[in-house]
Design an enzyme around this catalytic site. Structure first.
Site, mmCIF file in Angstrom:
data_model
loop_
_atom_site.group_PDB
_atom_site.id
_atom_site.type_symbol
_atom_site.label_atom_id
_atom_site.label_comp_id
_atom_site.label_asym_id
_atom_site.label_seq_id
_atom_site.Cartn_x
_atom_site.Cartn_y
_atom_site.Cartn_z
ATOM 1 N N THR A 183 1.247 -1.197 0.008
ATOM 2 C CA THR A 183 -0.121 -0.392 0.010
ATOM 3 C C THR A 183 1.174 1.287 -0.107
ATOM 4 O O THR A 183 1.847 0.935 0.851
ATOM 5 C CB THR A 183 -0.979 -0.387 1.365
ATOM 6 N N ALA A 224 -10.427 -1.067 -5.489
ATOM 7 C CA ALA A 224 -10.499 -2.232 -6.720
ATOM 8 C C ALA A 224 -11.583 -2.922 -6.587
ATOM 9 O O ALA A 224 -12.369 -3.370 -7.903
ATOM 10 C CB ALA A 224 -8.968 -3.177 -7.021
ATOM 11 N N SER A 225 -11.973 -3.458 -5.303
ATOM 12 C CA SER A 225 -13.240 -4.294 -5.386
ATOM 13 C C SER A 225 -14.558 -3.282 -5.282
ATOM 14 O O SER A 225 -15.758 -3.945 -6.696
ATOM 15 C CB SER A 225 -13.274 -4.218 -3.602
ATOM 16 N N HIS A 258 -8.534 -12.593 -8.225
ATOM 17 C CA HIS A 258 -8.568 -11.765 -6.743
ATOM 18 C C HIS A 258 -10.179 -12.430 -6.292
ATOM 19 O O HIS A 258 -11.002 -12.014 -6.691
ATOM 20 C CB HIS A 258 -8.387 -10.257 -6.414
ATOM 21 N N ASP A 297 -8.642 -5.416 -14.162
ATOM 22 C CA ASP A 297 -8.556 -5.715 -12.541
ATOM 23 C C ASP A 297 -6.695 -5.514 -13.178
ATOM 24 O O ASP A 297 -6.370 -6.672 -12.753
ATOM 25 C CB ASP A 297 -8.934 -6.657 -11.733
ATOM 26 N N ASN A 317 -4.680 0.390 -8.211
ATOM 27 C CA ASN A 317 -4.622 1.196 -7.687
ATOM 28 C C ASN A 317 -3.516 1.915 -7.379
ATOM 29 O O ASN A 317 -2.476 1.861 -6.973
ATOM 30 C CB ASN A 317 -4.611 0.225 -6.099
#
Lengths: 516, 516
Positions: free
Chosen positions: B82, B148-149, B229, B310, B339
């Site tokens: 992150t 991303a979800s 994912h 994604d 992301n």
């Protein structure tokens, strides 16, 4: 930028923000820009080489602040408030600085556990029943969602899964479905979120097909009041289920009653539909109306129809004992949500939500790949199971700072002072025979309109929009168009209310001139 | 807290954050706490009266920092990174300080317009086709989502609505559905998001029933690779549609190919199912595998099957020309997401997403109550139509600060240096005959395992977890269990890679001792 430079520029940014708040009154609530303004101010591609911080910092007013709508301006009365305060900003600095991703307990124990504590604090502050507490030995739980929209959707999706499970297996409600789980597990403080990913919809690493049963969706019907927020409509669209908007009346202050719901359920069942979800609104957007949660709960609970309370705006007021009626009846609901980021001085996003039985929602939504497993997952809370996305910020910090900095009594004073300002405005409106108040003044919202046809109030709104000294938005309840003045900014004073009223009166003169 | 106190405590908080970063190396990546630790450190209800800032500030280390998982610690190698950086933190301070809610253009023009610019910057930086640009005269658009979800779910829901529209009306694809809209409208820069809320699912103030057509849901089938994912699985669960996980193979580096998809589509159509949505992953979580977007697009595009990419982790690397293959084939996709908060130094949340035709998603999701209408809504972007929730933070600020502070060349250097570190670790593994590398090293991720049965690697992971000097997580690709070392922290150096390898070797001795 190294840490020394950050120390320097961070402190400059603190002053920039403090200056903004100190001088916000010199601005107008609405900026003076047109759509597309930014393309004249910025290159349309990223710089190849780095720029100095001074160059970036020098652009802030022109590009960002001067084109912002100042929600915290004392003359901003639109929508409902979005909260902010200095302690909340401090919380966001720390959240941004530590920046863990709290999707599992292990991925940041403090991110998860502070949220467990803070949602308990909130629940007690607004008088929710103890079954919602993380500390309670039962399966209830609190979480901080991003928005009320998320909460409404998450609850709807859990309700949809419950309905599919009940009806596709010919089961009847009365707790049969989950009670055995609850009794068999030692639901201790920290064990309550333990992953029970054996639900029929749960996905596994090895699954070749995710195969939710949607065959009943066309028969599912949810309910809300015709005053419910647009996010409730949207939740139904996204979930692919019917949402019937039940009629309220001016005579009952736009409040949805159990009897209306009961009649609709009966009617829909006769048509072969399956009622499964109800959103009760506590503080509607148009008029701050309050649905009758207790009578709705008495209909829903015996039949396993999921009752969700959207108290986005009004929920905060329940910190005051005199507004505790706002959480009455919640012992009968399945989930409850309010936006601390609306009215409790915590900045967006901080939307606490509670589940009567978090294990139920968790069972429906759980996906549990190997890379997210950890050694404590059967004994610790993994918040990822109770929300749409996987990643999550450390949102509880700012709420923790705000609550401690203000104390419950400080938050009560804040709510009360805003309600007093609203009443002050309402008194001015009520004393002017040109106007009427189409719905009772409730909390920090005053609805008002020019007597007679809607056109006059529409014209007044248009003139206010063009004038730009104050900002408010209109709404409609059934066919009655009106303007809404919501007390939004912590900077708004009694003098600002007089100012707003002066502007409105001045522009009202022009409405009548033009119409005549 | 008044503005003078905020200036003081804000600067203390800046130093607190800077100190945290300066001394992070003295910590361990994982904290030394057990589930439930917090209840011993905090009262279980909110204080009635306000506390001093000193009291709050004094609790930070004990309650928060000491119990945090330090994602930015040089020995944190778990999940994927992150991101964070000082300019990003400065952006969050400003975002928290201004705190507008940018749901419509009018509710904060700068919040909306800076996002239009920044998503264009990102798109160009990673080599997306111009059709995705906000500045392009077509209907493409970029937006910053939370995770991303969210992006995967939003795209799936739009795809579901498209499929329902096409198949319930017996329409065939080939652009017929939307092309007329596009040709008839003057799609100018700032007009592209104009509300066309006349779609069959759109809700209106006066509607008594939201009535989406879900009758086809049981026949809808979406696809992803068996390496996708868990958020892709979850999106299907939430949307109530089948998601078929197509088999990849070790021989093709776990990459999903068009021919596999084509065969599945044929098979499913023969069963009466309706293929409607495909998620291609660019940089899978287990092995950083890359699906063959071009060959998938050639299958999807002619038939109106929505293809979403994604690229959560790997997308960032496409800022480097040598990794531009990661965005190859995207001229054939309907939506794309990565992301920036994973690997481009912008802290969570910053998940840019692009639509080939934003007006399509908008038409499906639009709810348009009076209180959100404004005079520019036919000529300006209202981002609320392209996301789940209504409210939204000023997320583009931190991206703007980061990009300008680093320049494209600085971001390239950042990506490259992390890839070099991964390769360095891979070289150490490759030189040790006890280990094997089960999938090609790609970008900043190295997968490795002890040769032979999974049990040995499982044991090694367990020892690493107990040892706690480094943090990494395992994954499985089909039946092969392995460990993942992802370069996550900007503080990680070549020496830290040597350190990690030393720890791993030391613990590996114990695996073999025990097994023998």
């Amino acid at each position: 930028m190294d840490s020394q430079e950050f120390r320097k520029h961070g402190k400059e940014m603190i002053d920039f923000v403090a200056d903004y708040w100190d001088t916000i009154r010199e601005r107008q609530p609405l900026p003076d820009v047109q759509p597309g303004y930014i393309w004249n101010l910025m290159p349309n591609e990223a710089p190849k080489e780095k720029e100095t911080w001074e160059a970036i910092f020098g652009d802030l007013n022109k590009v960002v602040v001067d084109a912002n709508t100042h929600w915290h301006h004392p003359h901003f009365f639109a929508y409902y408030p979005t909260a902010n305060s200095y302690p909340a900003i401090l919380g966001d600095i720390l959240s941004a600085g530590l920046a863990p991703i709290g999707f599992t307990w292990k991925s940041s124990p403090s991110c998860t556990e502070l949220e467990l504590v803070i949602t308990d604090w909130f629940a007690k502050m607004i008088g929710l029943p103890s079954m919602f507490l993380n500390q309670d030995p039962g399966p209830g739980a609190g979480i901080i969602q991003c928005t009320a929209s998320d909460s409404t959707l998450v609850a709807l999706l859990a309700a949809r899964a419950r309905a599919v499970k009940l009806h596709s297996q010919g089961q009847s409600w009365m707790g049969k479905l989950w009670k055995s789980d609850i009794v068999n597990k030692s639901w201790q403080l920290i064990q309550k979120h333990s992953s029970i990913s054996n639900g029929s919809q749960a996905a596994h690493d090895s699954a070749k097909m995710i195969n939710p049963d949607s065959s009943l969706f066309p028969r599912l019907v949810a309910y809300c009041s015709d005053q419910a927020h647009s996010s409730v409509d949207k939740a139904a669209l996204l979930a692919g289920v019917k949402m019937r908007k039940l009629q309220t009346s001016r005579g009952s202050n736009y409040s949805l009653k159990g009897e209306t719901l009961a009649a609709a359920i009966k009617e829909d069942r006769a048509q072969g539909l399956i009622p499964f979800y109800v959103v009760a609104t506590v503080g509607t957007t148009p008029t701050c109306a309050v649905d009758d949660v207790a009578s709705l709960g008495k209909i829903c609970q015996p039949e396993g129809i999921w009752l969700h309370v959207d108290a986005a705006y009004a929920g905060s007021a329940a910190v005051c004992p005199e507004y505790r009626y706002l959480t009455a009846g919640t012992e009968l609901v399945d989930s409850f949500n309010f936006n601390a980021h609306k009215w409790l001085l915590v900045n967006f996003d901080c939307s606490p939500m509670w589940f009567r039985d978090a294990t139920e929602a968790e069972a429906y939504f759980s996906v549990d790949p190997l890379y997210l497993k950890h050694e404590h997952q059967n004994t610790a809370a993994d918040y990822r199971h109770l929300q749409i996305g996987l990643g999550r910020r450390f949102r509880s910090l700012k709420a923790w700072f705000v609550i401690r900095s203000m104390g419950i009594s400080g938050l009560q004073t804040h709510i009360r002072s805003m309600c007093v300002l609203a009443q002050r405005f309402a008194d001015l409106v009520a004393a002017d025979s040109r106007f009427e108040i189409p719905a009772p003044v409730h909390l920090g919202l005053v609805c008002f309109r020019l007597k007679g046809e809607n056109a006059a109030s529409e014209k007044l709104l248009k003139l206010i929009n063009e004038d730009r000294r104050i900002h408010l938005v209109p709404a409609k309840a059934h066919d009655i168009y009106f303007l809404r003045l919501a007390i939004c900014s912590t900077k708004t004073t009694s003098d600002d209310i007089l100012f707003a009223w002066k502007v409105i009166c001045e522009l009202t003169e022009r409405v009548h001139e033009d119409i005549i």
